[in-house]
Structures are given as structure tokens and as C-alpha cells.
Write an enzyme that holds these catalytic residues in place. Structure first.
Site, PDB file in Angstrom:
ATOM      1  N   LYS A  52       0.814  -1.226   0.000  1.00 45.12           N
ATOM      2  CA  LYS A  52       0.000   0.000   0.000  1.00 45.12           C
ATOM      3  C   LYS A  52       0.843   1.270   0.000  1.00 45.12           C
ATOM      4  CE  LYS A  52      -3.419  -0.952  -0.533  1.00 45.12           C
ATOM      5  NZ  LYS A  52      -3.868  -1.511  -1.852  1.00 45.12           N
ATOM      6  N   GLY A  54       2.115   2.557  -3.090  1.00 41.03           N
ATOM      7  CA  GLY A  54       2.201   3.060  -4.451  1.00 41.03           C
ATOM      8  C   GLY A  54       2.687   2.025  -5.437  1.00 41.03           C
ATOM      9  N   THR A  55       2.588   0.750  -5.080  1.00 40.54           N
ATOM     10  CA  THR A  55       3.086  -0.327  -5.941  1.00 40.54           C
ATOM     11  C   THR A  55       2.387  -0.337  -7.292  1.00 40.54           C
ATOM     12  OG1 THR A  55       3.036  -1.597  -3.868  1.00 40.54           O
ATOM     13  CG2 THR A  55       3.791  -2.742  -5.846  1.00 40.54           C
ATOM     14  N   HIS A 107       7.359  -7.270  -2.354  1.00 44.57           N
ATOM     15  CA  HIS A 107       7.225  -6.672  -1.019  1.00 44.57           C
ATOM     16  C   HIS A 107       8.273  -7.263  -0.061  1.00 44.57           C
ATOM     17  CE1 HIS A 107       3.607  -4.609  -2.066  1.00 44.57           C
ATOM     18  NE2 HIS A 107       2.795  -5.630  -2.004  1.00 44.57           N
ATOM     19  N   SER A 137      -4.727   2.681   4.293  1.00 41.18           N
ATOM     20  CA  SER A 137      -4.939   2.007   3.019  1.00 41.18           C
ATOM     21  C   SER A 137      -4.888   0.485   3.195  1.00 41.18           C
ATOM     22  CB  SER A 137      -3.871   2.456   2.015  1.00 41.18           C
ATOM     23  OG  SER A 137      -4.078   1.853   0.766  1.00 41.18           O
ATOM     24  N   TYR A 192       6.127   8.244  -2.364  1.00 41.45           N
ATOM     25  CA  TYR A 192       4.778   8.381  -2.913  1.00 41.45           C
ATOM     26  C   TYR A 192       4.372   9.855  -2.964  1.00 41.45           C
ATOM     27  CZ  TYR A 192      -0.280   7.291  -3.150  1.00 41.45           C
ATOM     28  OH  TYR A 192      -1.594   7.193  -3.500  1.00 41.45           O
ATOM     29  N   ARG A 256      -7.779   2.771  -4.388  1.00 43.46           N
ATOM     30  CA  ARG A 256      -8.833   3.468  -3.663  1.00 43.46           C
ATOM     31  C   ARG A 256      -8.763   4.980  -3.871  1.00 43.46           C
ATOM     32  NH1 ARG A 256     -10.220   4.866   1.713  1.00 43.46           N
ATOM     33  NH2 ARG A 256      -8.015   4.949   2.191  1.00 43.46           N
TER      34      ARG A 256
END
Length: 297
Positions: A52, A54-55, A107, A137, A192, A256
Site C-alpha cells: 500500500k 504506491g506499488t 514486497h 490504506s 509516494y 482506492r
């Protein structure tokens, strides 16, 4: 829920390996260990993030930079196939047969990545995000994931997150581990928030790092198609293609809000104070500073 009960709850759907939690249905200790022996090519590019952070957004940027067919709209290839997960090979792709340059997403903490990378072989783009927004997020994402236990409420998830009892483990350990060992890798650090404030500069930095020269028109197309608004609408990028048994699409969007400072709408004053105290303890000597709210920047 006590810390012991919290751990039991988490270990009912995640397994711990080498200090990090993984999803039971997507990996095994053996498959994670196998990543360490993966043969690296000089041209390989790894996008590494804590969940969560900005991947999916950066996958879109990389896909657009590397693939003219994505820029022109002539190729209908999902970003998950263009930059697959090194630790979660859910589509059983033969990574050795993929043509160069290969893109991968991960990750993983630094010490579980392919060992060849520690000799500065291949390239790593590490994207970080302020952890309060990551936390919020992650909570919404957690509610959508079908194969992981659902935290009953935000308070429960808050305690899971600050204790590292979530898949990929502790945010603090992840970012500090990668930054502390950055000299071992050929690595570019991005945040991000910087990407949100100046996407074009981020695109140009990535192009320079991966040694791809795009003309001005191509850069403009990348920037336009990689805006959060456009990326969220792109079916090749927004992960709406994930099967319902993996993601409950009725619970929200995988991609989202994508805003900076959304944590203010969720964290209580007490939770925010607790998080600030923990952040100061764990990150006191850390050189990267985060933007917590764009309205105040």
C-alpha cells in the site's frame, strides 16, 4: 484482544518465515527461500515496496516507460503480467523464459531478495509512503482480501500493524532494512508523496535510472496515463481483473483514493499520538522525511 490472541489470530491465515509474515495460500517457506537463488540479469528491474505504498501506481509508470504498446494502447497486457511478483508467482510463469529487460514487483525485505542483487546486479526502485496513510490504506485492503482473516475493526488492525502482525511484517523494519543496506544494491529511492507532487519529475528520474530515453511526446503520454485518476480507470492497471476468490470487489476498490493525508479521517487522537511516539522511537536516526499532509505542505 491481547497481544497473544492477536498473534494467534494472524497466524491462522499467515505464516511467519525469516521474521516476516506471508499469505498461506500464495507462498510456502520453500518458495520464499527459492527467490534467494533466482538468477539475475543485469537488465532486470525490481519495483520494491511495503504494501500500500504506491506499488500499482509505479507498476503503471514502469509499464508505460518500458512498453510502447502500452503507451499506444495497442497491447492488452495486464501490469501484473508485465511486472509479476517475484515471491508470489500465482500464474506459474516461467520467469527464466521472459525476454529482457524483465520487470518484477516485490514486497520482500532486502535479505530475502535474490542474492546476486547484493553485488549491485540489476536495478531496484524502492517506493515508500508515509506510514499513517499506509496503515489506513492497508486496513481497507485487508477488508477486501478474501483469503486473510478480517480484523473486526480499525482498532484491531491498528494494533496488528504497529506490531508487524500483517503480511510483509513491520513497515519500520522493511524501510529501514532497505535503506540501511542500500549500498549493496543499485537502487533508486522515491516517495509516494513526491510522485503526487511532481509526477513528471518522478517519471524522468525513473527513465534516467533505467537508462531509457523517451522523447518529450512519449514522456507526456506516460505522465498523462500514469496520473492516479487515469491509472485507477485503466483495467490493465487497476487489478479489477483479480478473481473474486482473492478479492471481494463489493467491499471497495483495490485502487482506492490515492491521496496524501487520508489518515486524518480515520486515526483517533489517541491512536495518532501513539503512532507519533512509536515513529519517533523507531525512526529517530532515519534520513528520509515524509510529507504527512499535502494541504500543509
Amino acid at each position: 484482544m491481547s497481544q497473544e490472541d492477536l498473534q494467534k489470530f494472524v497466524e491462522s491465515f499467515l505464516f511467519k518465515h525469516e521474521g516476516v509474515y506471508f499469505q498461506r495460500d500464495l507462498a510456502t517457506p520453500e518458495s520464499i527461500d527459492a527467490v534467494g537463488h533466482f538468477e539475475i540479469r543485469e537488465s532486470d528491474v525490481f519495483l520494491v515496496t511495503y504494501p500500500k505504498s504506491g506499488t500499482i501506481w509505479t507498476q503503471q509508470i514502469l509499464s508505460l516507460i518500458f512498453n510502447e504498446g502500452h503507451r499506444s494502447g495497442t497491447e492488452a497486457i495486464k501490469n501484473a503480467d508485465r511486472a509479476p511478483w517475484i515471491e508470489y508467482n500465482v500464474y506459474n510463469m516461467d520467469y527464466d523464459k521472459r525476454p529482457s529487460p524483465r520487470l518484477f514487483s516485490s514486497h520482500l525485505p532486502h535479505y530475502l531478495m535474490p542474492r546476486d542483487m547484493r553485488n549491485r546486479k540489476g536495478k531496484v526502485i524502492y517506493v515508500s509512503r508515509n506510514p499513517k496513510d499506509v496503515l489506513v490504506s492497508f486496513y481497507h485492503f485487508h477488508k477486501m482480501m478474501e483469503k486473510i482473516g478480517k480484523a473486526e475493526d480499525f482498532e484491531t488492525f491498528f494494533n496488528m500493524f504497529i506490531s508487524g502482525l500483517v503480511f510483509s511484517g513491520s513497515w519500520f523494519d522493511h524501510i529501514k532494512g532497505w535503506y540501511t543496506h542500500s549500498e549493496d544494491y543499485n537502487i533508486l529511492f522515491l516517495t509516494y508523496e513526491d510522485m503526487k507532487m511532481d509526477l513528471r519529475s518522478a517519471v524522468l528520474k525513473i527513465c534516467k535510472f533505467v537508462e531509457i530515453e523517451l522523447d518529450e511526446e512519449a514522456v507526456n503520454i506516460v505522465v498523462e496515463k500514469a496520473t492516479f485518476r487515469n491509472m485507477k480507470r485503466d483495467p490493465l492497471a487497476n487489478y479489477t481483473f483479480l478473481a473474486d476468490d482473492l478479492l471481494d470487489h463489493t467491499k471497495g476498490d483495490f485502487v482506492r483514493k490515492g491521496i496524501v493525508g487520508d489518515w486524518k479521517n480515520t486515526l483517533t487522537v489517541a491512536q495518532n499520538e501513539m503512532f507519533d511516539k512509536l515513529y519517533k522511537e523507531k525512526m529517530k536516526d532515519f534520513p528520509i522525511s515524509f510529507v504527512w499532509d499535502l494541504e500543509q505542505h
